[in-house]
Design a protein around this motif. Structure first.
Motif, PDB file in Angstrom:
ATOM      1  N   GLU A  52     111.531  26.821 -58.045  1.00  0.00           N
ATOM      2  CA  GLU A  52     110.776  27.747 -57.203  1.00  0.00           C
ATOM      3  C   GLU A  52     110.700  27.283 -55.755  1.00  0.00           C
ATOM      4  O   GLU A  52     109.756  27.594 -55.029  1.00  0.00           O
ATOM      5  CB  GLU A  52     109.372  27.977 -57.761  1.00  0.00           C
ATOM      6  N   GLN A  86     112.222  30.554 -53.709  1.00  0.00           N
ATOM      7  CA  GLN A  86     111.748  31.888 -54.065  1.00  0.00           C
ATOM      8  C   GLN A  86     110.751  32.420 -53.042  1.00  0.00           C
ATOM      9  O   GLN A  86     109.911  31.680 -52.518  1.00  0.00           O
ATOM     10  CB  GLN A  86     111.128  31.864 -55.453  1.00  0.00           C
ATOM     11  N   ARG A  87     110.874  33.705 -52.788  1.00  0.00           N
ATOM     12  CA  ARG A  87     109.956  34.390 -51.874  1.00  0.00           C
ATOM     13  C   ARG A  87     108.932  35.166 -52.693  1.00  0.00           C
ATOM     14  O   ARG A  87     109.287  35.881 -53.630  1.00  0.00           O
ATOM     15  CB  ARG A  87     110.728  35.345 -50.963  1.00  0.00           C
ATOM     16  N   ARG A  88     107.679  35.057 -52.327  1.00  0.00           N
ATOM     17  CA  ARG A  88     106.609  35.784 -53.017  1.00  0.00           C
ATOM     18  C   ARG A  88     106.748  37.263 -52.671  1.00  0.00           C
ATOM     19  O   ARG A  88     106.566  37.670 -51.531  1.00  0.00           O
ATOM     20  CB  ARG A  88     105.242  35.238 -52.604  1.00  0.00           C
ATOM     21  N   THR A  89     107.062  38.057 -53.685  1.00  0.00           N
ATOM     22  CA  THR A  89     107.425  39.461 -53.493  1.00  0.00           C
ATOM     23  C   THR A  89     106.434  40.374 -54.188  1.00  0.00           C
ATOM     24  O   THR A  89     106.054  40.132 -55.346  1.00  0.00           O
ATOM     25  CB  THR A  89     108.837  39.729 -54.035  1.00  0.00           C
ATOM     26  N   ARG A 124     110.200  36.202 -56.259  1.00  0.00           N
ATOM     27  CA  ARG A 124     109.218  35.891 -57.298  1.00  0.00           C
ATOM     28  C   ARG A 124     108.113  36.933 -57.231  1.00  0.00           C
ATOM     29  O   ARG A 124     107.317  36.955 -56.299  1.00  0.00           O
ATOM     30  CB  ARG A 124     108.639  34.493 -57.112  1.00  0.00           C
ATOM     31  N   VAL A 137     104.801  38.729 -57.523  1.00  0.00           N
ATOM     32  CA  VAL A 137     103.417  38.252 -57.609  1.00  0.00           C
ATOM     33  C   VAL A 137     102.447  39.385 -57.918  1.00  0.00           C
ATOM     34  O   VAL A 137     101.278  39.118 -58.235  1.00  0.00           O
ATOM     35  CB  VAL A 137     103.002  37.553 -56.306  1.00  0.00           C
ATOM     36  N   ILE A 157     102.106  36.997 -49.134  1.00  0.00           N
ATOM     37  CA  ILE A 157     103.283  37.767 -49.525  1.00  0.00           C
ATOM     38  C   ILE A 157     104.347  37.601 -48.452  1.00  0.00           C
ATOM     39  O   ILE A 157     104.066  37.745 -47.267  1.00  0.00           O
ATOM     40  CB  ILE A 157     102.939  39.255 -49.728  1.00  0.00           C
TER      41      ILE A 157
END
Length: 552
Positions: free
Chosen positions: A224, A227-230, A255, A257, A289
């Motif tokens: 992780e 990974q981008r918090r999507t 990723r 959320v 985000i």
């Protein structure tokens, strides 16, 4: 009695609080927010109070002013650069090192394979390194132009190899052109060292991209790190399907959320434990985000664009699922991720460094061209005056960047009178409403003799260089629209207007057989993919188009 004075900034909201006394149950709190976020703020202050109670002595540590100023300065500087995904930055850095490594390998081959031990001295000279460092940047632009940083290319080894070979061929052509015009020193003009550098660089690129990077990419994804918090906009069946595809596929950097909805309250469960985080209209939520995916069919284009702009200002990138507009978005504008097709909505507003460099280039080229062509301008002006009565220049109101109107200047090519102008505008409206190809809609009977010649060679548009100097236009950009044209498909116009209209563009170098809607898509494609390499490509394609006289 002790006092704690604290000021916090949470998700772009200024929050202030004051606690008076250890035993006093009252609190003086000022919250600049709406009612929908009071519960979040109450929880925030409760945690702050418990943290304060646990501290011995009830002291207060204030945030240092210079630290805040430095942080804001760094954020302002970072806004100059495009927000690329981390894996693309790592890939580009590795590509650049491979290209420089190719030069080092070429020197080694020259020293050992061809009995030239004096070649090692090149590694200690700064000039050769600077030359190949600059060439490496050009090669990076070539890789980007061929889509070698797109996710679908990275996942396809066969397509990867084909595009790598194609980019190497264009790099070789570009290097040969540079060597021909600049007459470089003997060490750079050597076909042996040039060819060896390209072959070694290509080999290192293949080893890095198809081997080491893919292994590193998968490893960092599992941990992780990349990974981008999507967040997914919408709670419809389509939104849930997009979330499921992203959750099942592990080869991308998104990723999930949660979801964003304007109709359901925060905390509402949607899919497999993933809940509504807040509203898509404004980035005022507690969960950080980094990327937004729009998958809500009920959103109007204007709502979608306004929301994407708001999230972009908050530091998040955005994309739209292609199924929302399946017939309007062409395939070449898509990015394939997890079996889904997306269109980036980042545009160029978040790429301020590119816009700054573009403006500097526009000014330099336009001023130089105006000075160089001044005698030619005088000859054309005299010819227009002798050919027909009326002014030399003709100006039209066009729609510029962010929808601002401006006066665009051209050499007059038609007879003076409102009748000619009304006939021209009527033909434009007819072609738009009947979905006919636009072409160059010219009432031939209204053209002057010199005007027909000027239009054929596109010389009537030379005064637009003055618009470029003023900042109303750019050398390469979307087609400048009349206000009457911009009233059609108004929901898509904000995309086009992120860049000032151009003297030339994708529509101008095409066969001009596109309809109005297709012309808009060409402009949107340019805005989403604008780069120095694409600008250079369009500019070079414009020159032979003008020389062939295809504008008549």
């Amino acid at each position: 009695m002790t006092q704690l004075l604290a000021a916090y900034e949470l998700t772009n909201l200024r929050l202030s609080c004051r606690y008076v006394g250890e035993g006093n149950a009252t609190a003086d709190i000022m919250v600049v927010a709406d009612d929908s976020h009071r519960s979040t703020h109450a929880s925030f202050f409760a945690n702050l109070r418990s943290h304060h109670d646990a501290r011995e002595g009830g002291g207060c540590r204030t945030r240092r002013t210079h630290g805040t100023v430095a942080s804001q300065t760094i954020k302002s500087l970072m806004r100059l650069f495009p927000r690329y995904p981390t894996y693309k930055l790592i890939l580009a850095a590795g590509d650049y090192l491979c290209m420089l490594g190719g030069y080092g390998a070429a020197v080694a081959v020259l020293a050992h394979g061809f009995g030239r031990p004096d070649a090692w001295t090149l590694l200690h000279q700064g000039e050769p390194w600077l030359a190949f460092a600059g060439f490496g940047l050009v090669w990076l632009l070539i890789l980007q132009h061929h889509g070698l940083y797109k996710h679908r290319v990275i996942r396809s080894p066969l397509r990867h190899v084909v595009l790598l070979l194609r980019s190497a061929f264009y790099a070789l052509v570009g290097f040969a052109v540079i060597a021909f015009f600049l007459r470089p020193p003997h060490w750079l003009d050597s076909r042996l060292i040039t060819g060896t550098t390209l072959v070694a660089g290509l080999f290192l690129l293949g080893w890095w991209r198809l081997g080491l990077f893919w292994l590193l990419y998968r490893t960092l994804l599992r941990r992780e790190r990349l990974q981008r918090r999507t967040a997914i906009v919408g709670t419809s069946t389509l939104a849930c399907y997009v979330a499921e595809c992203l959750l099942v596929d592990s080869t991308h950097d998104h990723r999930v959320v949660g979801f964003l909805s304007d109709s359901l309250p925060p905390g509402t469960p949607v899919l497999n434990g993933y809940r509504v985080l807040g509203s898509w209209r404004s980035p005022v939520i507690t969960v950080p985000i980094e990327h937004i995916i729009y998958a809500e069919p009920n959103l109007t284009p204007q709502e979608l664009l306004d929301s994407a702009a708001a999230w972009g200002r908050a530091g998040a990138t955005a994309s739209i699922i292609a199924e929302l507009y399946p017939t309007l978005i062409p395939e070449r504008m898509m990015e394939d991720i997890a079996g889904l097709r997306f269109l980036s909505l980042s545009g160029v507003e978040t790429r301020r460094l590119f816009l700054l460099l573009k403006r500097i280039t526009d000014l330099a080229v336009a001023l130089f061209a105006l000075v160089l062509l001044l005698p030619f301008f005088l000859i054309i002006a005299l010819a227009i005056k002798l050919d027909s009565p009326g002014p030399v220049m003709h100006r039209q109101q066009r729609v510029g960047r962010h929808g601002k109107h401006f006066w665009m200047y051209k050499f007059r090519t038609m007879q003076v009178g409102e009748a000619a102008y009304r006939e021209w505008k009527q033909r434009i409206q007819e072609h738009i409403h009947t979905n006919k190809p636009l072409g160059k809609i010219i009432p031939q009977s209204r053209l002057t003799r010199i005007g027909r010649w000027l239009r054929r060679w596109s010389l009537d548009e030379l005064p637009q260089l003055w618009n470029v100097v003023r900042g109303d236009m750019t050398l390469v950009g979307p087609r400048p629209l009349l206000p009457e044209e911009a009233s059609h498909f108004p929901e898509w116009q904000p995309w086009r207007h992120q860049i000032a209209p151009g003297c030339t563009g994708l529509w101008q170098i095409s066969d001009r057989s596109h309809t109005f809607a297709q012309m808009l898509l060409l402009d949107i494609y340019y805005v989403q993919n604008a780069s120095p390499w694409l600008d250079l490509y369009i500019a070079l394609k414009t020159i032979p188009y003008m020389l062939r006289g295809q504008n008549g």
